[in-house]
Design an enzyme around this catalytic site. Structure first.
Site, PDB file in Angstrom:
ATOM      1  N   GLU A 186       0.827  -1.203   0.000  1.00 21.68           N
ATOM      2  CA  GLU A 186       0.000   0.000   0.000  1.00 21.68           C
ATOM      3  C   GLU A 186       0.861   1.253   0.000  1.00 21.68           C
ATOM      4  O   GLU A 186       1.994   1.254   0.488  1.00 21.68           O
ATOM      5  CB  GLU A 186      -0.922   0.016   1.221  1.00 21.68           C
ATOM      6  CG  GLU A 186      -0.200   0.086   2.559  1.00 21.68           C
ATOM      7  CD  GLU A 186      -1.170   0.247   3.718  1.00 21.68           C
ATOM      8  OE1 GLU A 186      -1.860   1.310   3.754  1.00 21.68           O
ATOM      9  OE2 GLU A 186      -1.239  -0.664   4.559  1.00 21.68           O
ATOM     10  N   ARG A 200      -2.400  11.669   6.708  1.00 26.15           N
ATOM     11  CA  ARG A 200      -2.334  10.847   5.501  1.00 26.15           C
ATOM     12  C   ARG A 200      -3.675  10.762   4.794  1.00 26.15           C
ATOM     13  O   ARG A 200      -3.710  10.608   3.564  1.00 26.15           O
ATOM     14  CB  ARG A 200      -1.844   9.434   5.834  1.00 26.15           C
ATOM     15  CG  ARG A 200      -0.398   9.406   6.337  1.00 26.15           C
ATOM     16  CD  ARG A 200      -0.030   7.986   6.767  1.00 26.15           C
ATOM     17  NE  ARG A 200      -0.094   7.053   5.649  1.00 26.15           N
ATOM     18  CZ  ARG A 200      -0.199   5.719   5.792  1.00 26.15           C
ATOM     19  NH1 ARG A 200      -0.280   5.189   7.010  1.00 26.15           N
ATOM     20  NH2 ARG A 200      -0.235   4.937   4.737  1.00 26.15           N
ATOM     21  N   ARG A 249      -5.633   5.547  -0.780  1.00 29.51           N
ATOM     22  CA  ARG A 249      -4.477   4.657  -0.912  1.00 29.51           C
ATOM     23  C   ARG A 249      -4.437   4.059  -2.327  1.00 29.51           C
ATOM     24  O   ARG A 249      -5.460   3.886  -2.986  1.00 29.51           O
ATOM     25  CB  ARG A 249      -4.526   3.491   0.089  1.00 29.51           C
ATOM     26  CG  ARG A 249      -4.586   3.888   1.549  1.00 29.51           C
ATOM     27  CD  ARG A 249      -3.239   4.402   2.041  1.00 29.51           C
ATOM     28  NE  ARG A 249      -3.269   4.594   3.494  1.00 29.51           N
ATOM     29  CZ  ARG A 249      -3.723   5.702   4.090  1.00 29.51           C
ATOM     30  NH1 ARG A 249      -4.162   6.722   3.335  1.00 29.51           N
ATOM     31  NH2 ARG A 249      -3.711   5.803   5.417  1.00 29.51           N
ATOM     32  N   HIS A 305     -10.435   4.367   2.593  1.00 27.79           N
ATOM     33  CA  HIS A 305      -9.628   3.575   3.529  1.00 27.79           C
ATOM     34  C   HIS A 305     -10.047   2.095   3.535  1.00 27.79           C
ATOM     35  O   HIS A 305     -10.466   1.536   4.553  1.00 27.79           O
ATOM     36  CB  HIS A 305      -9.702   4.168   4.954  1.00 27.79           C
ATOM     37  CG  HIS A 305      -8.550   3.782   5.814  1.00 27.79           C
ATOM     38  ND1 HIS A 305      -8.629   2.774   6.756  1.00 27.79           N
ATOM     39  CD2 HIS A 305      -7.275   4.255   5.880  1.00 27.79           C
ATOM     40  CE1 HIS A 305      -7.472   2.646   7.379  1.00 27.79           C
ATOM     41  NE2 HIS A 305      -6.638   3.543   6.864  1.00 27.79           N
TER      42      HIS A 305
END
Length: 215
Positions: A165, A176, A180, A200
């Site tokens: 990831e 963050r 992703r 997420h």
């Protein structure tokens, strides 16, 4: 003069006249003898070598069969057989080579995972893709490039070292964020699969960085 003397004189005169007439006949040239030299002169006059006579002049030879063949018009080299085909014609069954390239590309998306286009991803994903293909460095070295465990079970079941990831920043956040990129494959710089999640790991879509639908 006596009668006998006159008779003799008449015979002498007649004989002389007869002799003079014979001489005139022999000395007079015949018409045939006079015309032959003229004919010979005409036949030799102007009888030069081949090609000296103009067409239609006396003494011109008659055309032969070979001459008639030579006088035929030459065929036009530009004439073509109507059955000839255009070299530019192509077989209607020919296929576009680009179709084969597209057919060889694997289909994106697994069961429950839709495909998405590269241009649909956020702009901040593009530099992350470049960093992955270059092998780093990453903006979050402690978190990017680590193995993704796939605990949610949304991605296809693979070995524990199959997924990695990487963080895709969200503008306006000081952490963050939820976005992703997850890659699948044992080669870090050349993954077999590319997934993006914006929530997420709750959902994914699969994309190919080498394929983008423009327009």
């Amino acid at each position: 003069m006596s009668r006998t003397a006159r008779t003799v004189g008449a015979l002498v005169a007649a004989t002389a006249l007869l002799l003079s007439g014979c001489v005139d006949v022999d000395s007079t040239p015949s018409s045939e003898t006079q015309t032959e030299p003229a004919s010979a002169e005409r036949s030799t006059e102007g009888s030069g070598g081949p090609g000296d006579l103009l067409p239609g002049a006396e003494g011109t030879s008659q055309p032969t069969a070979d001459d008639a063949i030579d006088d035929r018009p030459a065929a036009d080299p530009t004439d073509t057989d109507p059955t000839d085909t255009d070299p530019t014609d192509t077989d209607p069954t020919d296929t576009d080579p680009t179709d084969d390239d597209q057919s060889e590309q694997p289909e994106l998306g697994a069961p429950g995972i839709p495909a998405c286009d590269l241009l649909d991803l956020p702009a901040t994903a593009l530099p992350v893709i470049e960093d992955i293909e270059a092998g780093g460095p990453y903006d979050y070295p402690r978190n990017d490039g680590v193995h993704f465990q796939n605990r949610e079970g949304i991605l296809p079941d693979e070995d524990r070292d199959f997924y990695r990831e990487f963080t895709v920043e969200t503008p306006g956040l000081d952490h963050r964020g939820p976005r992703r990129i997850v890659t699948g494959g044992f080669e870090e710089t050349d993954p077999e699969h590319w997934y993006f999640t914006e929530d997420h790991y709750e959902s994914f879509c699969e994309f190919d960085p080498d394929r983008a639908e423009v327009g």
